[in-house]
Design a protein around this motif. Structure first.
Motif, PDB file in Angstrom:
ATOM      1  N   LYS A   1       0.916  -1.376  -0.012  1.00  0.00           N
ATOM      2  CA  LYS A   1      -0.185  -0.048   0.087  1.00  0.00           C
ATOM      3  C   LYS A   1       0.896   1.191  -0.017  1.00  0.00           C
ATOM      4  CE  LYS A   1      -4.064  -2.302   2.084  1.00  0.00           C
ATOM      5  NZ  LYS A   1      -4.612  -2.579   3.219  1.00  0.00           N
ATOM      6  N   ALA A   2       1.982   1.249   0.665  1.00  0.00           N
ATOM      7  CA  ALA A   2       2.974   2.298   0.734  1.00  0.00           C
ATOM      8  C   ALA A   2       3.430   2.557  -0.820  1.00  0.00           C
ATOM      9  CB  ALA A   2       4.098   2.040   1.533  1.00  0.00           C
ATOM     10  N   GLN A   3       4.010   1.179  -1.351  1.00  0.00           N
ATOM     11  CA  GLN A   3       4.347   1.421  -2.597  1.00  0.00           C
ATOM     12  C   GLN A   3       3.445   1.999  -3.648  1.00  0.00           C
ATOM     13  OE1 GLN A   3       6.043  -2.244  -4.173  1.00  0.00           O
ATOM     14  NE2 GLN A   3       6.306  -1.324  -6.296  1.00  0.00           N
ATOM     15  N   GLN A   4       2.301   1.759  -3.442  1.00  0.00           N
ATOM     16  CA  GLN A   4       1.134   2.280  -4.329  1.00  0.00           C
ATOM     17  C   GLN A   4       0.899   3.627  -4.251  1.00  0.00           C
ATOM     18  OE1 GLN A   4      -2.614   0.504  -3.977  1.00  0.00           O
ATOM     19  NE2 GLN A   4      -3.598   1.164  -5.994  1.00  0.00           N
ATOM     20  N   TRP A   5       1.016   4.144  -2.928  1.00  0.00           N
ATOM     21  CA  TRP A   5       0.672   5.454  -2.851  1.00  0.00           C
ATOM     22  C   TRP A   5       1.975   6.381  -2.968  1.00  0.00           C
ATOM     23  CZ3 TRP A   5       2.995   9.240   0.420  1.00  0.00           C
ATOM     24  CH2 TRP A   5       2.302  10.495   0.519  1.00  0.00           C
ATOM     25  N   VAL A   6       3.279   5.985  -2.914  1.00  0.00           N
ATOM     26  CA  VAL A   6       4.362   6.561  -3.410  1.00  0.00           C
ATOM     27  C   VAL A   6       4.495   6.685  -4.920  1.00  0.00           C
ATOM     28  CG1 VAL A   6       7.029   6.616  -3.168  1.00  0.00           C
ATOM     29  CG2 VAL A   6       5.462   6.157  -1.074  1.00  0.00           C
ATOM     30  N   ALA A   7       3.847   5.742  -5.423  1.00  0.00           N
ATOM     31  CA  ALA A   7       3.955   5.652  -6.811  1.00  0.00           C
ATOM     32  C   ALA A   7       3.217   7.010  -7.538  1.00  0.00           C
ATOM     33  CB  ALA A   7       3.640   4.359  -7.630  1.00  0.00           C
ATOM     34  N   GLY A   8       2.121   7.044  -7.033  1.00  0.00           N
ATOM     35  CA  GLY A   8       1.173   8.261  -7.092  1.00  0.00           C
ATOM     36  C   GLY A   8       1.783   9.419  -6.845  1.00  0.00           C
ATOM     37  N   GLN A   9       2.457   9.434  -5.706  1.00  0.00           N
ATOM     38  CA  GLN A   9       3.147  11.019  -5.338  1.00  0.00           C
ATOM     39  C   GLN A   9       4.411  11.280  -6.347  1.00  0.00           C
ATOM     40  OE1 GLN A   9       1.273  12.585  -3.258  1.00  0.00           O
ATOM     41  NE2 GLN A   9       0.261  10.592  -3.845  1.00  0.00           N
ATOM     42  N   ILE A  10       5.186  10.303  -6.827  1.00  0.00           N
ATOM     43  CA  ILE A  10       6.192  10.367  -7.746  1.00  0.00           C
ATOM     44  C   ILE A  10       5.649  10.874  -9.055  1.00  0.00           C
ATOM     45  CG2 ILE A  10       7.893   9.296  -9.106  1.00  0.00           C
ATOM     46  CD1 ILE A  10       8.199   7.037  -6.826  1.00  0.00           C
ATOM     47  N   SER A  11       4.409  10.397  -9.587  1.00  0.00           N
ATOM     48  CA  SER A  11       3.673  10.934 -10.735  1.00  0.00           C
ATOM     49  C   SER A  11       3.260  12.425 -10.399  1.00  0.00           C
ATOM     50  CB  SER A  11       2.527  10.069 -11.044  1.00  0.00           C
ATOM     51  OG  SER A  11       2.848   8.739 -11.472  1.00  0.00           O
ATOM     52  N   ARG A  12       2.694  12.627  -9.599  1.00  0.00           N
ATOM     53  CA  ARG A  12       2.199  13.860  -8.747  1.00  0.00           C
ATOM     54  C   ARG A  12       3.329  15.105  -8.643  1.00  0.00           C
ATOM     55  NH1 ARG A  12      -0.994  14.907  -3.249  1.00  0.00           N
ATOM     56  NH2 ARG A  12      -1.480  17.214  -3.634  1.00  0.00           N
ATOM     57  N   PHE A  13       4.502  14.629  -8.114  1.00  0.00           N
ATOM     58  CA  PHE A  13       5.584  15.732  -7.519  1.00  0.00           C
ATOM     59  C   PHE A  13       6.654  15.566  -8.225  1.00  0.00           C
ATOM     60  CE2 PHE A  13       2.614  15.268  -3.819  1.00  0.00           C
ATOM     61  CZ  PHE A  13       2.408  16.916  -3.850  1.00  0.00           C
ATOM     62  N   GLY A  14       7.054  14.339  -8.666  1.00  0.00           N
ATOM     63  CA  GLY A  14       8.475  14.239  -9.432  1.00  0.00           C
ATOM     64  C   GLY A  14       9.699  14.539  -8.787  1.00  0.00           C
ATOM     65  N   LYS A  15      10.452  15.371  -9.419  1.00  0.00           N
ATOM     66  CA  LYS A  15      11.825  15.708  -8.788  1.00  0.00           C
ATOM     67  C   LYS A  15      11.530  16.529  -7.532  1.00  0.00           C
ATOM     68  CE  LYS A  15      14.378  15.084 -12.990  1.00  0.00           C
ATOM     69  NZ  LYS A  15      15.263  14.259 -12.718  1.00  0.00           N
ATOM     70  N   LYS A  16      10.429  17.040  -7.174  1.00  0.00           N
ATOM     71  CA  LYS A  16       9.956  17.870  -5.905  1.00  0.00           C
ATOM     72  C   LYS A  16      10.099  17.198  -4.886  1.00  0.00           C
ATOM     73  CE  LYS A  16       6.995  21.364  -8.133  1.00  0.00           C
ATOM     74  NZ  LYS A  16       5.605  21.797  -7.860  1.00  0.00           N
ATOM     75  N   ILE A  17      10.233  15.512  -4.789  1.00  0.00           N
ATOM     76  CA  ILE A  17      10.541  14.796  -3.763  1.00  0.00           C
ATOM     77  C   ILE A  17      11.720  14.738  -3.222  1.00  0.00           C
ATOM     78  CG2 ILE A  17       9.931  12.506  -2.969  1.00  0.00           C
ATOM     79  CD1 ILE A  17       7.515  12.248  -4.977  1.00  0.00           C
ATOM     80  N   VAL A  18      12.102  15.093  -2.277  1.00  0.00           N
ATOM     81  CA  VAL A  18      13.653  15.164  -1.729  1.00  0.00           C
ATOM     82  C   VAL A  18      13.784  13.956  -0.498  1.00  0.00           C
ATOM     83  CG1 VAL A  18      14.063  17.826  -2.252  1.00  0.00           C
ATOM     84  CG2 VAL A  18      13.262  16.957   0.048  1.00  0.00           C
ATOM     85  N   GLY A  19      12.678  13.361   0.127  1.00  0.00           N
ATOM     86  CA  GLY A  19      12.899  12.500   0.841  1.00  0.00           C
ATOM     87  C   GLY A  19      11.612  11.707   1.240  1.00  0.00           C
TER      88      GLY A  19
END
Length: 182
Positions: free
Chosen positions: A31-49
């Motif tokens: 469930k964490a993997q699925q949610w983070v995958a969505g956040q990667i699509s949403r925020f891309g390189k803005k994710i710093v950790g």
């Protein structure tokens, strides 16, 4: 609740913006993997950790970054010093975890139980939520101190986690780099 409160306190002093937050149901890695995958699509390189509540959700987060082709994976924190979490640190995929050896806490609980059976009142170091308590200091584990704090540190004559368990398969090269030999 306490873990989340601590995360917020730490992030609040770090100068980083919280882009999104998710209470992973059952702390399930998938469930964490699925949610983070969505956040990667949403925020891309803005994710710093990613600050994950445990090593399982940290591993799910790392899997999402790898599946999305993110290289390098941004720092991902974990908690509980599980074998999988420690191996992800050895591989360079997870930044940190928190070690709270159950043997230490269990031994203290056993001492209290034995004392109660002998009619002794337990001694508390402090009071937490109105309850006399003894608190233990956890250890932040990174690649820099994993060998010293997990492999070399002994509890009852045994390492917290032996190199022979951690340094298997694809983790052998990372162990060698960290000076850990089975």
């Amino acid at each position: 609740g306490l873990i989340k409160k601590g995360m917020h306190a730490g992030i609040g002093t770090g100068g980083y913006a919280t882009l999104a937050e998710y209470d992973t149901p059952e702390w399930a890695p998938a469930k964490a993997q699925q949610w983070v995958a969505g956040q990667i699509s949403r925020f891309g390189k803005k994710i710093v950790g990613v600050v994950a509540a445990n090593d399982g959700t940290a591993g799910g987060s790392i899997a999402a970054f790898k599946a999305a082709g993110v290289d390098p994976v941004p720092p991902v924190s974990g908690n509980d010093a599980t074998i999988a979490g420690l191996q992800l640190i050895i591989a360079g995929d997870q930044y940190n975890t928190i070690s709270k050896p159950s043997e230490i806490v269990a031994a203290a609980a056993a001492d209290v139980a034995a004392g109660l059976l002998q009619g002794e009142a337990p001694k508390a170091d402090q009071t937490l939520f109105g309850t006399p308590s003894k608190l233990f200091v956890p250890t932040l584990i990174t690649a820099d101190n994993l060998k010293a704090e997990i492999v070399d540190k002994m509890i009852d004559g045994k390492p917290i986690e032996p190199a022979s368990v951690l340094c298997t398969g694809r983790y052998a090269a990372g162990c060698k780099k960290l000076g850990i030999t089975p």
